[in-house]
Motif scaffolding. Structure first.
Motif, PDB file in Angstrom:
ATOM      1  N   GLY A  84       0.813  -1.202   0.000  1.00 41.26           N
ATOM      2  CA  GLY A  84       0.000   0.000   0.000  1.00 41.26           C
ATOM      3  C   GLY A  84       0.851   1.260   0.000  1.00 41.26           C
ATOM      4  O   GLY A  84       2.078   1.217  -0.077  1.00 41.26           O
ATOM      5  N   ILE A  85       0.153   2.386   0.075  1.00 39.00           N
ATOM      6  CA  ILE A  85       0.845   3.683   0.075  1.00 39.00           C
ATOM      7  C   ILE A  85       0.476   4.436   1.346  1.00 39.00           C
ATOM      8  O   ILE A  85      -0.684   4.481   1.754  1.00 39.00           O
ATOM      9  CB  ILE A  85       0.540   4.514  -1.194  1.00 39.00           C
ATOM     10  N   TYR A  86       1.509   4.987   1.962  1.00 37.28           N
ATOM     11  CA  TYR A  86       1.375   5.692   3.228  1.00 37.28           C
ATOM     12  C   TYR A  86       2.084   7.035   3.137  1.00 37.28           C
ATOM     13  O   TYR A  86       3.130   7.153   2.499  1.00 37.28           O
ATOM     14  CB  TYR A  86       2.025   4.903   4.362  1.00 37.28           C
TER      15      TYR A  86
ATOM     16  N   ASP B   6      -7.314   4.987  -1.031  1.00 37.99           N
ATOM     17  CA  ASP B   6      -6.481   4.007  -0.318  1.00 37.99           C
ATOM     18  C   ASP B   6      -5.081   4.526  -0.010  1.00 37.99           C
ATOM     19  O   ASP B   6      -4.119   3.772   0.008  1.00 37.99           O
ATOM     20  CB  ASP B   6      -6.385   2.689  -1.095  1.00 37.99           C
ATOM     21  N   VAL B   7      -4.962   5.822   0.209  1.00 32.01           N
ATOM     22  CA  VAL B   7      -3.708   6.416   0.665  1.00 32.01           C
ATOM     23  C   VAL B   7      -3.881   6.681   2.155  1.00 32.01           C
ATOM     24  O   VAL B   7      -4.791   7.404   2.546  1.00 32.01           O
ATOM     25  CB  VAL B   7      -3.388   7.734  -0.082  1.00 32.01           C
ATOM     26  N   GLU B   8      -3.031   6.070   2.969  1.00 37.14           N
ATOM     27  CA  GLU B   8      -3.161   6.227   4.421  1.00 37.14           C
ATOM     28  C   GLU B   8      -2.208   7.311   4.912  1.00 37.14           C
ATOM     29  O   GLU B   8      -1.017   7.260   4.628  1.00 37.14           O
ATOM     30  CB  GLU B   8      -2.872   4.905   5.119  1.00 37.14           C
TER      31      GLU B   8
ATOM     32  N   PHE C 114       7.591  11.131   4.973  1.00 40.85           N
ATOM     33  CA  PHE C 114       7.928  10.017   4.095  1.00 40.85           C
ATOM     34  C   PHE C 114       6.689   9.612   3.309  1.00 40.85           C
ATOM     35  O   PHE C 114       5.619   9.442   3.891  1.00 40.85           O
ATOM     36  CB  PHE C 114       8.389   8.800   4.908  1.00 40.85           C
ATOM     37  N   LEU C 115       6.826   9.448   2.002  1.00 39.12           N
ATOM     38  CA  LEU C 115       5.807   8.817   1.175  1.00 39.12           C
ATOM     39  C   LEU C 115       6.325   7.415   0.924  1.00 39.12           C
ATOM     40  O   LEU C 115       7.413   7.238   0.357  1.00 39.12           O
ATOM     41  CB  LEU C 115       5.605   9.582  -0.137  1.00 39.12           C
ATOM     42  N   ILE C 116       5.581   6.424   1.387  1.00 40.06           N
ATOM     43  CA  ILE C 116       6.033   5.038   1.357  1.00 40.06           C
ATOM     44  C   ILE C 116       5.123   4.236   0.445  1.00 40.06           C
ATOM     45  O   ILE C 116       3.902   4.234   0.633  1.00 40.06           O
ATOM     46  CB  ILE C 116       6.050   4.448   2.784  1.00 40.06           C
TER      47      ILE C 116
END
Length: 176
Positions: A64-66, A96-98, A138-140
């Motif tokens: 996923g993306i955080y 769905d971006v947390e 941080f974009l993970i």
């Protein structure tokens, strides 16, 4: 007087040798800056689980993306970055971006936030992300760091938004 000149020459020679053979880790050599704290772009982001200030469990996994921001309520730049972070968390809430903000000290009462408010009480999370300065964001993506932002600056929100949109576009193309 001769001693003073001799000491000055020795100090100058020592400084030249130190600068010539230093490294980035010591803050010497080619530049006088230390490397950015890890993890950096492309590195594996440490996974973790933490209970939010609202009592919900938050887990950063390798899928996923955080968007993970480290802030302090006592830091002016952290407080400045909060408005744009809130806007983006609201804008991408259905994608769905947390979003999560980790406070390194006390966390503000943000019951209506569109992101998880986390508090690193033990300091273990801050240490695992090697946070030396806040704000640090941080974009993970799928367990790897895609973007790192340190400090707050004019294009802060725009850079983050562009990277999120690029990620979502890539996901559409793969699914497509």
């Amino acid at each position: 007087m001769r001693r003073l000149i001799l000491v000055a020459v020795l100090v100058l020679v020592a400084a030249v040798v130190y600068r010539s053979y230093g490294s980035a880790e010591t803050g010497t050599g080619g530049t006088l800056t230390l490397p950015q704290p890890a993890p950096n772009v492309g590195a594996v982001a440490p996974s973790f689980e933490l209970r939010s200030e609202e009592g919900r469990d938050f887990e950063l996994s390798d899928e996923g993306i955080y968007v993970l921001a480290f802030w302090s309520t006592l830091n002016r730049q952290s407080n400045q970055s909060r408005e744009g972070f809130e806007r983006l968390a609201s804008e991408f809430a259905n994608d769905d971006v947390e979003f999560a903000a980790v406070y390194v000290n006390s966390a503000p009462n943000r019951e209506s936030a569109h992101y998880e408010v986390l508090r690193d009480r033990s300091g273990a999370l801050t240490q695992s992300y090697n946070i030396k300065r806040v704000p640090r964001l941080f974009l993970i993506e799928d367990g790897r760091v895609r973007l790192v932002q340190t400090g707050f600056y004019e294009e802060y929100d725009n850079e983050l938004e562009a990277e999120i949109r690029a990620y979502l576009s890539e996901q559409e193309e793969r699914a497509g």
